[in-house]
Enzyme design. Structure first.
Site, PDB file in Angstrom:
ATOM      1  N   TYR A   1     -25.126 -38.080  54.798  1.00  0.00           N
ATOM      2  CA  TYR A   1     -25.081 -37.371  53.521  1.00  0.00           C
ATOM      3  C   TYR A   1     -24.633 -38.286  52.388  1.00  0.00           C
ATOM      4  CZ  TYR A   1     -22.889 -34.627  49.816  1.00  0.00           C
ATOM      5  OH  TYR A   1     -22.487 -34.142  48.587  1.00  0.00           O
TER       6      TYR A   1
ATOM      7  N   HIS B   1     -22.167 -42.074  44.040  1.00  0.00           N
ATOM      8  CA  HIS B   1     -23.185 -41.171  43.515  1.00  0.00           C
ATOM      9  C   HIS B   1     -22.979 -41.012  42.010  1.00  0.00           C
ATOM     10  CE1 HIS B   1     -22.965 -39.061  47.717  1.00  0.00           C
ATOM     11  NE2 HIS B   1     -23.554 -40.247  47.778  1.00  0.00           N
TER      12      HIS B   1
ATOM     13  N   HIS C   1     -18.994 -40.944  41.092  1.00  0.00           N
ATOM     14  CA  HIS C   1     -17.849 -40.743  41.968  1.00  0.00           C
ATOM     15  C   HIS C   1     -18.070 -41.476  43.286  1.00  0.00           C
ATOM     16  CE1 HIS C   1     -20.643 -37.406  42.798  1.00  0.00           C
ATOM     17  NE2 HIS C   1     -20.240 -37.512  44.055  1.00  0.00           N
TER      18      HIS C   1
ATOM     19  N   HIS D   1     -17.455 -41.824  47.418  1.00  0.00           N
ATOM     20  CA  HIS D   1     -17.133 -41.253  48.729  1.00  0.00           C
ATOM     21  C   HIS D   1     -16.770 -42.422  49.639  1.00  0.00           C
ATOM     22  CE1 HIS D   1     -18.676 -37.077  48.209  1.00  0.00           C
ATOM     23  NE2 HIS D   1     -19.457 -37.655  47.302  1.00  0.00           N
TER      24      HIS D   1
END
Length: 245
Positions: A22, A107, A120, A122
């Site tokens: 993801y 992203h 941001h 991850h």
């Protein structure tokens, strides 16, 4: 304007590989079209430098009640360009993860409220600390043996730490994130600064902003969005002032 957001999450066994796909926007996730760049590091030799194999092994071999991964989700300053974000993220990874195995993705979706990019980070990482022992995948995620480390798994970073110590560690991570972002904002010549402290700790007499969520934002009219955005900016200290948590 830059805003501060930094949270840590835990992923249970069986969820790591899917979540890695993801954040890396692999498979059907690629249709989102908001991936800026990715990276990984500190992987054990048996992964052949493929992070997906690390998370598949964590899903398979991690203890049933153990976290297969941790994740930091961090808002990044939209004032910075892509190469500046690359540099900032590289330093964040070193500061936040150290020598633990990790994978990250940045992203930049378009905000449904303000119509601006919302970059941001991850940052997924394993709690398993590498040492001098060369372990196969199945042993890496087994229980640590302090008397004979070679016969057990890698020690977990948070093992034996109290709740207070874990809280202090999280606060230190949040401060490090804010300090690095402010360094890059200052270097860029921006007056905006972020603050890792709560509004109460900053002496700001207002409630923290609630997350609206895509569904609620989609139900707002264009006028309601403009009004909400104007109120948000005024609460944060006028159009160009510093922003808080």
């Amino acid at each position: 304007m830059a805003t501060f957001h930094c949270e840590i999450k835990s992923g249970h066994k069986g969820a790591a590989a899917d979540h890695a796909a993801y954040i890396a926007r692999q498979g059907w996730h690629s249709k989102r079209g908001d991936l800026l760049f990715t990276g990984h590091g500190n992987l054990p030799p048996w992964t052949s430098d493929q992070p997906g194999l690390l998370w598949k092994a964590a899903d398979q071999f991690e203890r049933s009640n153990g976290a297969a991964y941790r994740e930091l989700v961090i808002a990044l300053p939209r004032e910075l360009g892509t190469e500046e974000l690359r540099s900032l993220v590289a330093r964040m990874v070193i500061e936040l993860v150290g020598n633990k195995p990790y994978q990250y993705a940045v992203h930049a979706p378009t905000s449904s409220l303000e119509g601006q990019d919302n970059p941001h980070l991850h940052l997924m990482y394993s709690d398993r600390l590498p040492d001098e022992v060369d372990r196969p995948a199945e042993r890496m995620f087994s229980r640590y043996n302090p008397k004979n480390p070679a016969t057990g798994g890698c020690r977990k970073d948070n093992a034996g730490r109290s709740r207070a110590q874990l809280r202090e560690d999280l606060i230190a991570k949040r401060k490090a994130v804010a300090d690095l972002q402010n360094e890059y904002l200052a270097r860029k010549g921006c007056s905006t600064r972020v603050d890792h402290r709560t509004l109460k700790e900053q002496g700001v007499a207002r409630r923290a902003e609630r997350h609206l969520g895509p569904a609620r934002i989609n139900d707002m009219s264009a006028g309601e969005k403009r009004k909400y955005t104007a109120l948000r900016r005024r609460a944060d200290g006028d159009e160009g002032g510093p922003t808080a948590v």
